[in-house]
Design a protein around this motif. Sequence first.
Motif, PDB file in Angstrom:
ATOM      1  N   ARG A 209       0.810  -1.215   0.000  1.00 43.93           N
ATOM      2  CA  ARG A 209       0.000   0.000   0.000  1.00 43.93           C
ATOM      3  C   ARG A 209       0.842   1.262   0.000  1.00 43.93           C
ATOM      4  NH1 ARG A 209      -5.222  -1.355   3.668  1.00 43.93           N
ATOM      5  NH2 ARG A 209      -6.210  -2.763   2.189  1.00 43.93           N
ATOM      6  N   LEU A 210       1.894   1.280   0.802  1.00 45.20           N
ATOM      7  CA  LEU A 210       2.736   2.480   0.867  1.00 45.20           C
ATOM      8  C   LEU A 210       3.453   2.745  -0.452  1.00 45.20           C
ATOM      9  CD1 LEU A 210       4.210   2.214   4.465  1.00 45.20           C
ATOM     10  CD2 LEU A 210       2.562   3.893   3.618  1.00 45.20           C
ATOM     11  N   SER A 211       3.544   1.745  -1.313  1.00 43.62           N
ATOM     12  CA  SER A 211       4.159   1.932  -2.629  1.00 43.62           C
ATOM     13  C   SER A 211       3.237   2.668  -3.588  1.00 43.62           C
ATOM     14  CB  SER A 211       4.540   0.576  -3.231  1.00 43.62           C
ATOM     15  OG  SER A 211       5.528  -0.040  -2.425  1.00 43.62           O
ATOM     16  N   GLY A 212       1.965   2.797  -3.238  1.00 44.27           N
ATOM     17  CA  GLY A 212       1.004   3.479  -4.095  1.00 44.27           C
ATOM     18  C   GLY A 212       1.282   4.968  -4.218  1.00 44.27           C
ATOM     19  N   ALA A 213       0.958   5.522  -5.369  1.00 47.03           N
ATOM     20  CA  ALA A 213       1.223   6.937  -5.647  1.00 47.03           C
ATOM     21  C   ALA A 213       0.515   7.861  -4.665  1.00 47.03           C
ATOM     22  CB  ALA A 213       0.795   7.266  -7.077  1.00 47.03           C
ATOM     23  N   GLU A 214      -0.648   7.459  -4.169  1.00 50.84           N
ATOM     24  CA  GLU A 214      -1.406   8.339  -3.272  1.00 50.84           C
ATOM     25  C   GLU A 214      -0.720   8.558  -1.928  1.00 50.84           C
ATOM     26  OE1 GLU A 214      -3.294   4.228  -2.509  1.00 50.84           O
ATOM     27  OE2 GLU A 214      -2.272   5.263  -4.126  1.00 50.84           O
ATOM     28  N   PHE A 215       0.267   7.733  -1.614  1.00 49.61           N
ATOM     29  CA  PHE A 215       0.937   7.860  -0.325  1.00 49.61           C
ATOM     30  C   PHE A 215       2.157   8.774  -0.387  1.00 49.61           C
ATOM     31  CE2 PHE A 215      -1.714   4.221   0.591  1.00 49.61           C
ATOM     32  CZ  PHE A 215      -2.204   4.580   1.825  1.00 49.61           C
ATOM     33  N   GLY A 216       2.173   9.678  -1.334  1.00 47.62           N
ATOM     34  CA  GLY A 216       3.164  10.745  -1.339  1.00 47.62           C
ATOM     35  C   GLY A 216       4.508  10.344  -1.876  1.00 47.62           C
ATOM     36  N   GLU A 217       5.505  11.026  -1.407  1.00 49.98           N
ATOM     37  CA  GLU A 217       6.863  10.810  -1.873  1.00 49.98           C
ATOM     38  C   GLU A 217       7.446   9.562  -1.211  1.00 49.98           C
ATOM     39  OE1 GLU A 217      11.055  13.240  -1.874  1.00 49.98           O
ATOM     40  OE2 GLU A 217       9.176  14.360  -1.856  1.00 49.98           O
ATOM     41  N   HIS A 218       8.032   8.712  -2.042  1.00 48.74           N
ATOM     42  CA  HIS A 218       8.604   7.469  -1.547  1.00 48.74           C
ATOM     43  C   HIS A 218      10.102   7.638  -1.323  1.00 48.74           C
ATOM     44  CE1 HIS A 218       4.999   6.097  -3.839  1.00 48.74           C
ATOM     45  NE2 HIS A 218       4.797   5.555  -2.661  1.00 48.74           N
ATOM     46  N   LEU A 219      10.550   7.136  -0.184  1.00 46.13           N
ATOM     47  CA  LEU A 219      11.969   7.205   0.151  1.00 46.13           C
ATOM     48  C   LEU A 219      12.439   5.804   0.517  1.00 46.13           C
ATOM     49  CD1 LEU A 219      14.511   8.892   0.649  1.00 46.13           C
ATOM     50  CD2 LEU A 219      13.695   9.266   2.989  1.00 46.13           C
ATOM     51  N   ARG A 220      13.325   5.258  -0.313  1.00 46.30           N
ATOM     52  CA  ARG A 220      13.897   3.934  -0.061  1.00 46.30           C
ATOM     53  C   ARG A 220      14.966   4.086   1.014  1.00 46.30           C
ATOM     54  NH1 ARG A 220      10.832   0.015  -1.974  1.00 46.30           N
ATOM     55  NH2 ARG A 220      12.545  -1.208  -1.195  1.00 46.30           N
ATOM     56  N   THR A 221      14.831   3.362   2.103  1.00 50.17           N
ATOM     57  CA  THR A 221      15.728   3.538   3.250  1.00 50.17           C
ATOM     58  C   THR A 221      16.676   2.366   3.472  1.00 50.17           C
ATOM     59  OG1 THR A 221      14.146   2.582   4.802  1.00 50.17           O
ATOM     60  CG2 THR A 221      14.011   4.975   4.416  1.00 50.17           C
ATOM     61  N   ASP A 222      16.674   1.389   2.576  1.00 46.23           N
ATOM     62  CA  ASP A 222      17.508   0.196   2.769  1.00 46.23           C
ATOM     63  C   ASP A 222      18.969   0.536   3.034  1.00 46.23           C
ATOM     64  OD1 ASP A 222      15.739  -2.291   1.946  1.00 46.23           O
ATOM     65  OD2 ASP A 222      15.306  -0.673   0.529  1.00 46.23           O
ATOM     66  N   ARG A 223      19.498   1.494   2.300  1.00 43.68           N
ATOM     67  CA  ARG A 223      20.917   1.815   2.406  1.00 43.68           C
ATOM     68  C   ARG A 223      21.149   3.224   2.957  1.00 43.68           C
ATOM     69  NH1 ARG A 223      20.210  -1.414  -1.991  1.00 43.68           N
ATOM     70  NH2 ARG A 223      21.463  -3.289  -2.038  1.00 43.68           N
ATOM     71  N   LEU A 224      20.173   3.751   3.672  1.00 41.65           N
ATOM     72  CA  LEU A 224      20.302   5.086   4.252  1.00 41.65           C
ATOM     73  C   LEU A 224      20.412   4.997   5.767  1.00 41.65           C
ATOM     74  CD1 LEU A 224      17.560   7.133   2.347  1.00 41.65           C
ATOM     75  CD2 LEU A 224      20.006   7.011   1.849  1.00 41.65           C
ATOM     76  N   THR A 225      21.219   5.862   6.333  1.00 47.79           N
ATOM     77  CA  THR A 225      21.217   6.013   7.782  1.00 47.79           C
ATOM     78  C   THR A 225      20.005   6.860   8.157  1.00 47.79           C
ATOM     79  OG1 THR A 225      22.496   8.056   7.754  1.00 47.79           O
ATOM     80  CG2 THR A 225      23.752   5.976   7.838  1.00 47.79           C
ATOM     81  N   VAL A 226      19.697   6.913   9.430  1.00 47.20           N
ATOM     82  CA  VAL A 226      18.603   7.756   9.898  1.00 47.20           C
ATOM     83  C   VAL A 226      18.873   9.215   9.517  1.00 47.20           C
ATOM     84  CG1 VAL A 226      17.390   8.609  11.943  1.00 47.20           C
ATOM     85  CG2 VAL A 226      17.975   6.174  11.761  1.00 47.20           C
TER      86      VAL A 226
END
Length: 144
Positions: free
Chosen positions: A87-104
């Motif tokens: 569901r969060l991958s849907g366009a209606e849920f705004g800007e998507h940020l992939r966090t797999d390789r990101l620090t906080v």
Amino acid sequence: MLDLLLGKQDGTVVAPMTLVEPTYFTEIVGRLRERGHDVRHFALLAERETVLRRLREREIVHSVRRKGVPPKRDNFAVSRLDLCLERLSGAEFGEHLRTDRLTVAQAADRIAESAGLTLEPNTDSAVRGFVRRKWTSVKHIRFG
């Protein structure tokens, strides 16, 4: 509550929440936008295995806090994981940020940049940042 706060607060309000039900999202975020509030929604996404690893790490921290009590499996979170990621991958849920390789800190920087905010520089060392994140996890544990 957010509408009242936004009406009285001068500046940016960050409201971390998990909204995966489109009806609730429309009801909450849509209504705030209809009332003239500038609402930015960021869906933090990661691969399923990354989320499962993070849940296991959280369980270990909670176990330490409970003085050796074996980790309680977060079956609810795991049972809802696939639905939430879909569901969060849907366009209606705004800007998507992939966090797999990101620090906080990197995720916070990207959100701030996208929202037009300026953050104070992060002066934590790697060790201090790690300790701060773990301490924050421990502080949020509630005992029944």
